[in-house]
Design a protein around this motif. Structure first.
Motif, mmCIF file in Angstrom:
data_model
loop_
_atom_site.group_PDB
_atom_site.id
_atom_site.type_symbol
_atom_site.label_atom_id
_atom_site.label_comp_id
_atom_site.label_asym_id
_atom_site.label_seq_id
_atom_site.Cartn_x
_atom_site.Cartn_y
_atom_site.Cartn_z
ATOM 1 N N SER A 79 7.984 -3.448 -10.415
ATOM 2 C CA SER A 79 8.073 -4.584 -9.479
ATOM 3 C C SER A 79 8.509 -4.135 -8.088
ATOM 4 N N ILE A 80 7.967 -2.992 -7.647
ATOM 5 C CA ILE A 80 8.259 -2.467 -6.319
ATOM 6 C C ILE A 80 7.068 -2.771 -5.418
ATOM 7 N N PRO A 81 7.236 -3.608 -4.405
ATOM 8 C CA PRO A 81 6.113 -3.903 -3.503
ATOM 9 C C PRO A 81 5.629 -2.644 -2.804
ATOM 10 N N ARG A 82 4.334 -2.462 -2.736
ATOM 11 C CA ARG A 82 3.806 -1.278 -2.064
ATOM 12 C C ARG A 82 4.195 -1.280 -0.589
ATOM 13 N N SER A 83 4.431 -2.465 -0.033
ATOM 14 C CA SER A 83 4.825 -2.552 1.371
ATOM 15 C C SER A 83 6.173 -1.889 1.632
ATOM 16 N N GLU A 84 6.955 -1.676 0.577
ATOM 17 C CA GLU A 84 8.263 -1.046 0.721
ATOM 18 C C GLU A 84 8.179 0.477 0.716
ATOM 19 N N ILE A 85 7.002 1.026 0.403
ATOM 20 C CA ILE A 85 6.820 2.465 0.289
ATOM 21 C C ILE A 85 5.755 2.920 1.284
ATOM 22 N N ILE A 86 6.051 3.987 2.015
ATOM 23 C CA ILE A 86 5.063 4.599 2.899
ATOM 24 C C ILE A 86 4.418 5.749 2.128
ATOM 25 N N ILE A 87 3.147 5.589 1.775
ATOM 26 C CA ILE A 87 2.465 6.548 0.907
ATOM 27 C C ILE A 87 1.615 7.492 1.751
#
Length: 288
Positions: free
Chosen positions: A22-30
Motif C-alpha cells: 500500500s505504498i503509493p508510487r507517487s511517494e517513490i522516485i523510480i
C-alpha cells in the motif's frame, strides 16, 4: 525523498510490491535507466560532499568485475542536476568511510591494505577528496564478515558514536579488536575545540554457526549496520538470534531519543554479509 534504482526486467515485480505494501508510487522516485550489477549501493554509489557549489559526488574505484556498479555515481548524477563527480584513484567502498560532517572520518585499515598503501597516504587522499581533516583508522573485524567500519560503528551526532561490543565468550578475538578500537576512538580530540568522542557500546549478536559463501567460520552479524533516514532509524535484527536484541534496541533508542527506532528483520540480507546500511546511500537535503 526516496529514490529507488530498479532494473527494467524487475519493474513489474517492484510495482506489485508497492501495491502489496500500500505504498503509493507517487511517494517513490523510480530510476529504471541506471543499470547496476548488485544491491550494495552504499559501497559503489555516490558519496555526497558539500562544497561552495552545493552537493557534489565522490566516486572511488569499485571492483573490476562490477563495471555497471562503478558507473552508477556518474549515471545517477544527471538525476540530481549534474553535480560534479570527483574520482580519486583509490579502491574504496562507501561502507568503509563514515564522517561526522565536521571533518572527522573513520575507516578501517582494510582501506590501506586494499590499496597497498600507508595510513598517512590514505589520510592525504581522504583529506583532498572527501574533506577528512582527521581520519581514524580502526581494525576491521575478523572472520566471516565484511571488513568495513559500518559493520561495528555508526555516528549518532558529530561527537557521539555507537560502537559494537562482543563478550569474550561470544567472540574472544573480535572482542579484543573492538576494545582496542574503543581505546583509539577515546584518544581522539578535535583540532578546533579539543572535544572528544562520546562512545556508547551496543552488544553484537551471537554469530550463526553456518559458514556462508567463501568465507570461513560462522557469520558475524550486527545491529549497527543501520539506516538513519529523516525521523526514523531502521535497525537490522535477526529471527535466528535474539539474545541481545532487546538490550541493543534500547541502547540505540537512547542514542536517538527524538527518532523512531524501527526493527527490520534482516536474516536473508545478512547471509550476503550486509544489511540496511549496505544497500542504501543517504544524500543530504542541502542542494537537492
Amino acid at each position: 525523498d526516496v529514490h529507488v534504482l530498479v532494473l527494467p526486467t524487475e519493474m513489474a515485480d517492484f510495482q506489485s510490491l508497492l501495491e502489496r505494501r500500500s505504498i503509493p508510487r507517487s511517494e517513490i522516485i523510480i530510476h529504471d535507466d541506471v543499470p547496476f550489477d548488485s544491491v550494495w549501493m552504499r559501497d559503489y554509489g555516490p558519496t555526497p560532499i558539500i562544497t561552495a557549489r552545493g552537493m557534489e559526488f565522490v566516486d572511488g574505484r569499485y571492483f573490476d568485475n562490477c563495471l555497471l556498479d562503478d558507473a552508477v555515481p556518474t549515471e545517477l548524477s544527471r538525476h540530481f542536476g549534474n553535480p560534479r563527480v570527483y574520482r580519486p584513484n583509490i579502491r574504496t567502498e562507501g561502507g568503509n568511510l563514515l564522517s561526522n560532517g565536521e571533518g572527522l572520518c573513520i575507516t578501517s585499515t582494510y582501506l590501506v591494505t586494499q590499496n597497498e598503501s600507508t595510513e598517512p597516504r590514505m589520510a592525504q587522499v581522504l583529506r583532498r577528496f572527501y574533506g577528512c581533516q582527521d581520519t581514524i583508522f580502526l581494525e576491521p573485524l575478523e572472520g566471516n564478515v565484511v571488513r568495513h567500519v559500518d559493520i561495528f560503528l555508526t555516528f549518532t551526532s558529530s561527537h557521539d558514536v555507537l560502537l559494537g561490543e562482543f563478550t569474550p565468550e561470544q567472540d574472544f578475538y573480535n572482542a579484543m579488536i573492538l576494545e582496542e578500537n574503543a581505546a583509539k576512538l577515546a584518544r581522539w580530540r578535535s583540532r578546533t575545540d579539543g572535544r572528544g568522542l562520546r562512545i556508547e557500546r551496543v552488544p553484537m549478536p551471537n554469530r550463526t554457526e553456518a559458514a556462508i559463501d567463501d568465507l570461513d567460520g560462522p557469520l558475524v552479524r550486527t545491529y549497527l549496520n543501520m539506516l538513519q533516514f529523516n525521523e526514523s532509524v531502521f535497525v537490522p535484527v535477526y529471527d535466528e538470534e535474539r539474545t541481545f536484541e532487546e538490550e541493543a534496541l534500547a541502547r540505540i533508542q537512547r542514542a536517538f531519543p527524538s527518532k523512531n527506532v524501527i526493527a527490520v528483520r534482516a536474516d536473508e540480507m545478512a547471509i550476503d554479509a550486509g544489511t540496511l546500511h549496505c544497500i542504501s546511500q543517504t544524500l543530504p537535503a542541502v542542494g537537492r
